[in-house]
Motif scaffolding. Sequence first.
Motif, PDB file in Angstrom:
ATOM      1  N   TYR A   1      11.715   6.939  -5.806  1.00  9.64           N
ATOM      2  CA  TYR A   1      12.594   5.772  -5.698  1.00  9.64           C
ATOM      3  C   TYR A   1      11.877   4.459  -6.011  1.00  9.64           C
ATOM      4  CZ  TYR A   1      16.042   8.767  -3.366  1.00  9.64           C
ATOM      5  OH  TYR A   1      16.960   9.750  -3.078  1.00  9.64           O
ATOM      6  N   HIS A   2      10.576   4.474  -6.132  1.00  8.90           N
ATOM      7  CA  HIS A   2       9.824   3.224  -6.158  1.00  8.90           C
ATOM      8  C   HIS A   2       9.831   2.523  -7.506  1.00  8.90           C
ATOM      9  CE1 HIS A   2       7.331   4.721  -2.468  1.00  8.90           C
ATOM     10  NE2 HIS A   2       8.585   4.407  -2.162  1.00  8.90           N
ATOM     11  N   GLY A   3       9.938   3.255  -8.593  1.00  6.83           N
ATOM     12  CA  GLY A   3       9.935   2.625  -9.898  1.00  6.83           C
ATOM     13  C   GLY A   3       8.660   1.847 -10.143  1.00  6.83           C
ATOM     14  N   ASP A   4       8.810   0.665 -10.757  1.00  2.00           N
ATOM     15  CA  ASP A   4       7.649  -0.168 -11.085  1.00  2.00           C
ATOM     16  C   ASP A   4       7.513  -1.375 -10.171  1.00  2.00           C
ATOM     17  OD1 ASP A   4       6.813   1.242 -13.622  1.00  2.00           O
ATOM     18  OD2 ASP A   4       8.848   0.640 -14.207  1.00  2.00           O
ATOM     19  N   LEU A   5       8.630  -1.807  -9.585  1.00  2.39           N
ATOM     20  CA  LEU A   5       8.611  -3.005  -8.738  1.00  2.39           C
ATOM     21  C   LEU A   5       9.562  -2.789  -7.569  1.00  2.39           C
ATOM     22  CD1 LEU A   5       7.538  -5.981  -8.522  1.00  2.39           C
ATOM     23  CD2 LEU A   5       9.677  -6.675  -9.644  1.00  2.39           C
ATOM     24  N   VAL A   6       9.026  -2.824  -6.353  1.00  4.82           N
ATOM     25  CA  VAL A   6       9.818  -2.655  -5.133  1.00  4.82           C
ATOM     26  C   VAL A   6      10.125  -4.038  -4.561  1.00  4.82           C
ATOM     27  CG1 VAL A   6       9.780  -1.717  -2.785  1.00  4.82           C
ATOM     28  CG2 VAL A   6       8.866  -0.378  -4.689  1.00  4.82           C
ATOM     29  N   ARG A   7      11.327  -4.195  -3.992  1.00  6.76           N
ATOM     30  CA  ARG A   7      11.783  -5.507  -3.535  1.00  6.76           C
ATOM     31  C   ARG A   7      11.979  -5.527  -2.024  1.00  6.76           C
ATOM     32  NH1 ARG A   7      15.584  -3.821  -7.172  1.00  6.76           N
ATOM     33  NH2 ARG A   7      17.251  -4.096  -5.635  1.00  6.76           N
ATOM     34  N   PRO A   8      10.923  -5.597  -1.224  1.00  7.79           N
ATOM     35  CA  PRO A   8      11.099  -5.640   0.233  1.00  7.79           C
ATOM     36  C   PRO A   8      11.620  -6.990   0.700  1.00  7.79           C
ATOM     37  CG  PRO A   8       8.792  -5.906  -0.321  1.00  7.79           C
ATOM     38  CD  PRO A   8       9.498  -5.610  -1.609  1.00  7.79           C
ATOM     39  N   GLY A   9      12.465  -6.938   1.717  1.00 10.78           N
ATOM     40  CA  GLY A   9      12.958  -8.146   2.359  1.00 10.78           C
ATOM     41  C   GLY A   9      12.739  -8.045   3.850  1.00 10.78           C
TER      42      GLY A   9
ATOM     43  N   ASP B   1       0.823  -1.206   0.000  1.00 12.65           N
ATOM     44  CA  ASP B   1       0.000   0.000   0.000  1.00 12.65           C
ATOM     45  C   ASP B   1       0.858   1.258   0.000  1.00 12.65           C
ATOM     46  OD1 ASP B   1      -2.129  -1.733   0.066  1.00 12.65           O
ATOM     47  OD2 ASP B   1      -2.574  -1.431   2.195  1.00 12.65           O
ATOM     48  N   ARG B   2       2.023   1.159   0.634  1.00  8.06           N
ATOM     49  CA  ARG B   2       2.927   2.306   0.684  1.00  8.06           C
ATOM     50  C   ARG B   2       3.455   2.674  -0.704  1.00  8.06           C
ATOM     51  NH1 ARG B   2       5.640   6.566   3.560  1.00  8.06           N
ATOM     52  NH2 ARG B   2       7.574   6.888   2.413  1.00  8.06           N
ATOM     53  N   VAL B   3       3.748   1.689  -1.544  1.00  5.31           N
ATOM     54  CA  VAL B   3       4.452   1.961  -2.803  1.00  5.31           C
ATOM     55  C   VAL B   3       3.531   2.064  -4.016  1.00  5.31           C
ATOM     56  CG1 VAL B   3       6.504   0.826  -1.905  1.00  5.31           C
ATOM     57  CG2 VAL B   3       4.924  -0.474  -3.355  1.00  5.31           C
ATOM     58  N   ARG B   4       2.245   1.832  -3.859  1.00  9.47           N
ATOM     59  CA  ARG B   4       1.358   1.944  -5.016  1.00  9.47           C
ATOM     60  C   ARG B   4       1.526   3.301  -5.684  1.00  9.47           C
ATOM     61  NH1 ARG B   4      -3.916  -1.055  -2.353  1.00  9.47           N
ATOM     62  NH2 ARG B   4      -3.523  -3.091  -3.310  1.00  9.47           N
ATOM     63  N   PRO B   5       1.474   3.331  -7.039  1.00 10.41           N
ATOM     64  CA  PRO B   5       1.065   2.293  -7.991  1.00 10.41           C
ATOM     65  C   PRO B   5       2.145   1.284  -8.367  1.00 10.41           C
ATOM     66  CG  PRO B   5       1.560   4.289  -9.169  1.00 10.41           C
ATOM     67  CD  PRO B   5       1.715   4.616  -7.705  1.00 10.41           C
ATOM     68  N   ALA B   6       3.346   1.386  -7.800  1.00 13.71           N
ATOM     69  CA  ALA B   6       4.349   0.346  -8.038  1.00 13.71           C
ATOM     70  C   ALA B   6       3.866  -0.966  -7.429  1.00 13.71           C
ATOM     71  CB  ALA B   6       5.686   0.750  -7.424  1.00 13.71           C
ATOM     72  N   GLU B   7       4.382  -2.072  -7.933  1.00 16.99           N
ATOM     73  CA  GLU B   7       4.093  -3.385  -7.364  1.00 16.99           C
ATOM     74  C   GLU B   7       5.085  -3.698  -6.250  1.00 16.99           C
ATOM     75  OE1 GLU B   7       2.810  -6.900  -9.807  1.00 16.99           O
ATOM     76  OE2 GLU B   7       3.700  -5.680 -11.394  1.00 16.99           O
ATOM     77  N   ALA B   8       4.698  -4.582  -5.369  1.00 16.12           N
ATOM     78  CA  ALA B   8       5.598  -5.062  -4.323  1.00 16.12           C
ATOM     79  C   ALA B   8       5.934  -6.526  -4.587  1.00 16.12           C
ATOM     80  CB  ALA B   8       4.960  -4.913  -2.949  1.00 16.12           C
ATOM     81  N   ALA B   9       7.217  -6.806  -4.664  1.00 16.08           N
ATOM     82  CA  ALA B   9       7.699  -8.179  -4.772  1.00 16.08           C
ATOM     83  C   ALA B   9       7.972  -8.704  -3.364  1.00 16.08           C
ATOM     84  CB  ALA B   9       8.962  -8.216  -5.629  1.00 16.08           C
ATOM     85  N   ALA B  10       8.695  -9.808  -3.263  1.00 17.16           N
ATOM     86  CA  ALA B  10       9.128 -10.330  -1.966  1.00 17.16           C
ATOM     87  C   ALA B  10      10.500 -10.966  -2.141  1.00 17.16           C
ATOM     88  CB  ALA B  10       8.142 -11.354  -1.422  1.00 17.16           C
ATOM     89  N   VAL B  11      11.434 -10.570  -1.305  1.00 21.67           N
ATOM     90  CA  VAL B  11      12.761 -11.185  -1.308  1.00 21.67           C
ATOM     91  C   VAL B  11      12.719 -12.359  -0.337  1.00 21.67           C
ATOM     92  CG1 VAL B  11      15.208 -10.847  -0.867  1.00 21.67           C
ATOM     93  CG2 VAL B  11      13.851  -8.997  -1.889  1.00 21.67           C
ATOM     94  N   VAL B  12      12.915 -13.558  -0.861  1.00 24.08           N
ATOM     95  CA  VAL B  12      12.813 -14.776  -0.059  1.00 24.08           C
ATOM     96  C   VAL B  12      14.122 -15.562  -0.107  1.00 24.08           C
ATOM     97  CG1 VAL B  12      10.306 -14.956  -0.218  1.00 24.08           C
ATOM     98  CG2 VAL B  12      11.720 -15.999  -2.000  1.00 24.08           C
ATOM     99  N   LYS B  13      15.213 -14.864  -0.349  1.00 23.64           N
ATOM    100  CA  LYS B  13      16.528 -15.504  -0.368  1.00 23.64           C
ATOM    101  C   LYS B  13      16.879 -16.004   1.036  1.00 23.64           C
ATOM    102  CE  LYS B  13      18.951 -11.106   0.310  1.00 23.64           C
ATOM    103  NZ  LYS B  13      19.936 -10.150  -0.232  1.00 23.64           N
ATOM    104  N   ALA B  14      17.917 -16.846   1.090  1.00 23.68           N
ATOM    105  CA  ALA B  14      18.367 -17.418   2.368  1.00 23.68           C
ATOM    106  C   ALA B  14      17.201 -18.067   3.116  1.00 23.68           C
ATOM    107  CB  ALA B  14      19.045 -16.361   3.233  1.00 23.68           C
ATOM    108  N   ASP B  15      16.399 -18.846   2.352  1.00 21.54           N
ATOM    109  CA  ASP B  15      15.248 -19.550   2.928  1.00 21.54           C
ATOM    110  C   ASP B  15      14.306 -18.568   3.619  1.00 21.54           C
ATOM    111  OD1 ASP B  15      13.752 -21.880   3.282  1.00 21.54           O
ATOM    112  OD2 ASP B  15      14.622 -22.277   5.253  1.00 21.54           O
ATOM    113  N   ALA B  16      14.006 -17.464   2.892  1.00 22.52           N
ATOM    114  CA  ALA B  16      13.158 -16.397   3.430  1.00 22.52           C
ATOM    115  C   ALA B  16      13.709 -15.884   4.746  1.00 22.52           C
ATOM    116  CB  ALA B  16      11.702 -16.838   3.563  1.00 22.52           C
ATOM    117  N   TYR B  17      14.995 -15.511   4.708  1.00 22.52           N
ATOM    118  CA  TYR B  17      15.684 -14.972   5.879  1.00 22.52           C
ATOM    119  C   TYR B  17      15.617 -15.933   7.060  1.00 22.52           C
ATOM    120  CZ  TYR B  17      15.988 -10.400   3.527  1.00 22.52           C
ATOM    121  OH  TYR B  17      16.274  -9.373   2.656  1.00 22.52           O
TER     122      TYR B  17
END
Length: 383
Positions: free
Chosen positions: A217-225, A32-48
């Motif tokens: 800074y948001h662009g089209d796709l934000v990558r929260p971890g 909701d914070r980054v709309r209209p950009a999409e939010a992805a999910a960083v799930v590296k390292a077995d989702a932290y």
Amino acid sequence: MSLAFAPHDISAGAVLTVDLSALRSNYRLVRDRVRPAEAAAVVKADAYGLGATRVASALLKEGCRHFFVAQLCETRDLRAHLPSAAQLYVLNGLLPGAEAEAIALGVIPVLNSLAQVEAWSAAAVQLGRRLPAALQVDTGMSRLGLSAGEVEQLRRHPAMLDGIDLVLLMSHLACADEPAHTANADQLAVFRQFAAQFPAIRRSFANSGGAFLDTTYHGDLVRPGIALYGADPVPGAVRPRPVVQLDARVIQVRTITANTGVGYGLTFRASAPTRLATIGVGYADGWPRGLSGRGAAYVRGVRAPIAGRISMDSMTLDISSLPDDALRAGDLVELIGPNQTLDDVAGDAGTIPYEILTSLSRRYARIYTEDETALSNRVARSA
């Protein structure tokens, strides 16, 4: 008092509870914070450290369709748990010779060098079809990504991208957790210069901290971890909901006399008769040895400091401030929870929440809950 959940594996030294409802709430916060950009999910390292398949499955319910891992090996199990419409990106790109496996898994490599571009293009041409990829550019972090000179080579020689369907142009912020840092604006300016050379490609620049910078800074796709997993991405920003609670089991309770030493090196020496509780978590379980003599556990809101050095599989608490009958073998004490947050533990250990999370042991009994009140109702003592 009794636990608000079934303790499951009583052979484990601790219980790690992962609140998937809080995880989903944190995703919605960023989304909701980054709309209209999409939010992805960083799930590296077995989702932290919290379990990538469980985390990704929960976030799919919130509409997340873009997932990032660091290494190709992380996609093998995860890909099978994602629908075909979900996109799975490999941040480190591909090591030489890994292209065939990446194609078979249907993942999207983040190309970080001209050599990776060349290898992916060759694989696409040999296959006779276009292959998707993200292109990372270095905007000042000097870690991964193409330099300005290498991007210029691509511009002068477009055949280098033959067979590649560029779906994302990305870079990474070095100082997003410091909103006032001048490097943020400097990197944004460089990223915009790169983006102008790829005007038709979606842009991805912001990480968790970047999501809480302004919309430029948001662009089209934000990558929260880290924001998804309950730690503060930026001091003073909206606090995510806690996602994890860690409770350790008491192995033994004893009383020692004055001048008795405790633990390796006998670095703690009792100044008076002292009650101790030894619990079944040590540095092999991801509890930093640097917390020796500095960190603590909590018992019903009362702080119980760590006495002496943390061992590989156990540590000792000073419980003298508690009633004599407060703890017995098998009881649970709080290591991460309402009284001691993930950020608190990291601060005491002189590190960051990322390191604490990704070090959490596979020896812990793990409980996944979707109960909105599960963690708030937890108590740190068994029946």
